[in-house]
Design a protein around this motif. Structure first.
Motif, PDB file in Angstrom:
ATOM      1  N   LEU A  31       0.836  -1.203   0.000  1.00  0.00           N
ATOM      2  CA  LEU A  31       0.000   0.000   0.000  1.00  0.00           C
ATOM      3  C   LEU A  31       0.869   1.250   0.000  1.00  0.00           C
ATOM      4  CD1 LEU A  31      -2.879   1.043  -0.046  1.00  0.00           C
ATOM      5  CD2 LEU A  31      -2.914   0.846   2.461  1.00  0.00           C
ATOM      6  N   ARG A  32       2.006   1.198   0.678  1.00  0.00           N
ATOM      7  CA  ARG A  32       2.966   2.322   0.671  1.00  0.00           C
ATOM      8  C   ARG A  32       3.441   2.569  -0.760  1.00  0.00           C
ATOM      9  NH1 ARG A  32       6.491   6.542   0.635  1.00  0.00           N
ATOM     10  NH2 ARG A  32       8.494   6.173   1.563  1.00  0.00           N
ATOM     11  N   LEU A  33       3.782   1.506  -1.472  1.00  0.00           N
ATOM     12  CA  LEU A  33       4.263   1.631  -2.844  1.00  0.00           C
ATOM     13  C   LEU A  33       3.156   2.158  -3.768  1.00  0.00           C
ATOM     14  CD1 LEU A  33       6.616   1.248  -4.791  1.00  0.00           C
ATOM     15  CD2 LEU A  33       5.912  -1.140  -5.046  1.00  0.00           C
ATOM     16  N   VAL A  34       1.940   1.679  -3.592  1.00  0.00           N
ATOM     17  CA  VAL A  34       0.814   2.131  -4.412  1.00  0.00           C
ATOM     18  C   VAL A  34       0.535   3.619  -4.159  1.00  0.00           C
ATOM     19  CG1 VAL A  34      -1.690   1.913  -4.750  1.00  0.00           C
ATOM     20  CG2 VAL A  34      -0.250  -0.141  -4.673  1.00  0.00           C
ATOM     21  N   THR A  35       0.517   4.025  -2.887  1.00  0.00           N
ATOM     22  CA  THR A  35       0.256   5.436  -2.593  1.00  0.00           C
ATOM     23  C   THR A  35       1.428   6.315  -3.023  1.00  0.00           C
ATOM     24  OG1 THR A  35       1.003   5.130  -0.302  1.00  0.00           O
ATOM     25  CG2 THR A  35      -1.382   5.000  -0.719  1.00  0.00           C
ATOM     26  N   GLY A  36       2.654   5.807  -2.913  1.00  0.00           N
ATOM     27  CA  GLY A  36       3.811   6.569  -3.400  1.00  0.00           C
ATOM     28  C   GLY A  36       3.725   6.796  -4.897  1.00  0.00           C
ATOM     29  N   THR A  37       3.306   5.765  -5.625  1.00  0.00           N
ATOM     30  CA  THR A  37       3.131   5.884  -7.075  1.00  0.00           C
ATOM     31  C   THR A  37       2.009   6.858  -7.411  1.00  0.00           C
ATOM     32  OG1 THR A  37       3.924   3.609  -7.371  1.00  0.00           O
ATOM     33  CG2 THR A  37       2.694   4.581  -9.195  1.00  0.00           C
ATOM     34  N   ALA A  38       0.894   6.759  -6.673  1.00  0.00           N
ATOM     35  CA  ALA A  38      -0.237   7.669  -6.912  1.00  0.00           C
ATOM     36  C   ALA A  38       0.163   9.118  -6.641  1.00  0.00           C
ATOM     37  CB  ALA A  38      -1.419   7.267  -6.035  1.00  0.00           C
ATOM     38  N   ALA A  39       0.936   9.350  -5.590  1.00  0.00           N
ATOM     39  CA  ALA A  39       1.399  10.709  -5.294  1.00  0.00           C
ATOM     40  C   ALA A  39       2.270  11.229  -6.431  1.00  0.00           C
ATOM     41  CB  ALA A  39       2.173  10.733  -3.975  1.00  0.00           C
ATOM     42  N   ALA A  40       3.170  10.391  -6.924  1.00  0.00           N
ATOM     43  CA  ALA A  40       4.056  10.806  -8.021  1.00  0.00           C
ATOM     44  C   ALA A  40       3.255  11.152  -9.267  1.00  0.00           C
ATOM     45  CB  ALA A  40       5.071   9.705  -8.323  1.00  0.00           C
ATOM     46  N   VAL A  41       2.235  10.360  -9.576  1.00  0.00           N
ATOM     47  CA  VAL A  41       1.391  10.631 -10.744  1.00  0.00           C
ATOM     48  C   VAL A  41       0.651  11.958 -10.559  1.00  0.00           C
ATOM     49  CG1 VAL A  41      -0.646   9.859 -12.037  1.00  0.00           C
ATOM     50  CG2 VAL A  41       1.164   8.227 -11.452  1.00  0.00           C
ATOM     51  N   ALA A  42       0.102  12.174  -9.370  1.00  0.00           N
ATOM     52  CA  ALA A  42      -0.604  13.433  -9.110  1.00  0.00           C
ATOM     53  C   ALA A  42       0.354  14.627  -9.218  1.00  0.00           C
ATOM     54  CB  ALA A  42      -1.259  13.394  -7.729  1.00  0.00           C
ATOM     55  N   PHE A  43       1.570  14.484  -8.690  1.00  0.00           N
ATOM     56  CA  PHE A  43       2.558  15.552  -8.831  1.00  0.00           C
ATOM     57  C   PHE A  43       2.853  15.821 -10.308  1.00  0.00           C
ATOM     58  CE2 PHE A  43       4.525  14.232  -4.524  1.00  0.00           C
ATOM     59  CZ  PHE A  43       3.822  15.196  -3.826  1.00  0.00           C
ATOM     60  N   ALA A  44       2.980  14.758 -11.084  1.00  0.00           N
ATOM     61  CA  ALA A  44       3.355  14.891 -12.497  1.00  0.00           C
ATOM     62  C   ALA A  44       2.278  15.563 -13.334  1.00  0.00           C
ATOM     63  CB  ALA A  44       3.686  13.519 -13.080  1.00  0.00           C
ATOM     64  N   ILE A  45       1.018  15.416 -12.958  1.00  0.00           N
ATOM     65  CA  ILE A  45      -0.065  16.054 -13.717  1.00  0.00           C
ATOM     66  C   ILE A  45       0.099  17.569 -13.698  1.00  0.00           C
ATOM     67  CG2 ILE A  45      -2.555  16.448 -13.790  1.00  0.00           C
ATOM     68  CD1 ILE A  45      -2.876  13.509 -12.826  1.00  0.00           C
ATOM     69  N   GLY A  46       0.602  18.090 -12.604  1.00  0.00           N
ATOM     70  CA  GLY A  46       0.863  19.524 -12.514  1.00  0.00           C
ATOM     71  C   GLY A  46      -0.386  20.337 -12.248  1.00  0.00           C
ATOM     72  N   GLY A  47      -0.267  21.629 -12.476  1.00  0.00           N
ATOM     73  CA  GLY A  47      -1.356  22.539 -12.173  1.00  0.00           C
ATOM     74  C   GLY A  47      -1.332  22.907 -10.698  1.00  0.00           C
ATOM     75  N   VAL A  48      -2.507  23.184 -10.154  1.00  0.00           N
ATOM     76  CA  VAL A  48      -2.607  23.555  -8.745  1.00  0.00           C
ATOM     77  C   VAL A  48      -3.245  22.427  -7.928  1.00  0.00           C
ATOM     78  CG1 VAL A  48      -3.628  25.193  -7.121  1.00  0.00           C
ATOM     79  CG2 VAL A  48      -2.778  26.004  -9.321  1.00  0.00           C
ATOM     80  N   LEU A  49      -4.348  21.890  -8.409  1.00  0.00           N
ATOM     81  CA  LEU A  49      -5.107  20.900  -7.642  1.00  0.00           C
ATOM     82  C   LEU A  49      -4.379  19.568  -7.497  1.00  0.00           C
ATOM     83  CD1 LEU A  49      -7.689  20.068  -6.174  1.00  0.00           C
ATOM     84  CD2 LEU A  49      -8.639  19.425  -8.402  1.00  0.00           C
TER      85      LEU A  49
END
Length: 196
Positions: A31-49
């Motif tokens: 779950l740590r790895l899955v959430t770490g990956t999800a955080a990285a994807v969200a960071f990569a999308i960019g923008g503000v939200l």
């Protein structure tokens, strides 16, 4: 690394609750790895939200990073395989976060955003390899007062704060400079120690 840092103390009550449920430390590490990956994807999308959401997911991921080892200790399920799975997942999550932040900063920094993210991520990966693969040093926590211990990787809790406050650019620049220099310094110390 210490097993009694501030973050360990935060997750300890939740771990006590899940300990008798059959959830294993490797489940938590996954779950740590899955959430770490999800955080990285969200960071990569960019923008503000999306980076703001990524910051929240990254905090959860850091809590899970401490919870897996805490669960292993509380349930007697520590193992060499679980230890290495935890280390590799932690390293991958942190490297991906830096790369994701760099990609997300493409609109601001152009090609330098992803380049800085990759350099910062590579520096983190090199440090993990030197500390855990080569055992060049033993990471230690700092005890600021009795019971208040912070490990070096606890500083990663600042990553979401930089993202949330709109100061991700100086953070990624600093990470791209500091992590490779720290890896170089540690490598030189290890080389000197072997020559002595």
């Amino acid at each position: 690394m210490s097993a009694n840092t501030v973050i360990h103390r935060i997750v300890r009550p939740a771990v006590r609750v899940i300990a008798p449920t059959g959830v294993t430390p490797n489940h938590v590490t996954t779950l740590r790895l899955v959430t770490g990956t999800a955080a990285a994807v969200a960071f990569a999308i960019g923008g503000v939200l999306w980076p703001a959401i990524g910051g929240g997911i990254f905090v959860l991921s850091m809590l899970l990073d401490r919870a897996d080892g805490e669960l292993a200790r509380q349930t007697g399920q520590s193992s060499p395989g679980g230890y290495w799975y935890d280390i590799i997942s932690d390293c991958a999550s942190n490297v991906m976060a830096m790369i994701g932040i760099g990609i997300g900063l493409h609109d601001v920094l152009g090609v330098w955003g992803p380049v800085l993210g990759i350099v910062a991520g590579a520096g983190i990966g090199a440090l993990f390899w030197q500390l855990f693969g080569l055992s060049l040093a033993q990471p230690r926590g700092w005890e600021f007062s009795p019971g208040l211990i912070l490990d070096p990787d606890d500083a990663l809790i600042l990553v979401p704060i930089f993202v949330w406050t709109g100061t991700a650019v100086p953070m990624i620049v600093a990470a791209a400079v500091v992590t490779p220099l720290a890896a170089l310094w540690l490598g030189l110390q290890g080389w000197r120690a072997k020559r002595a």
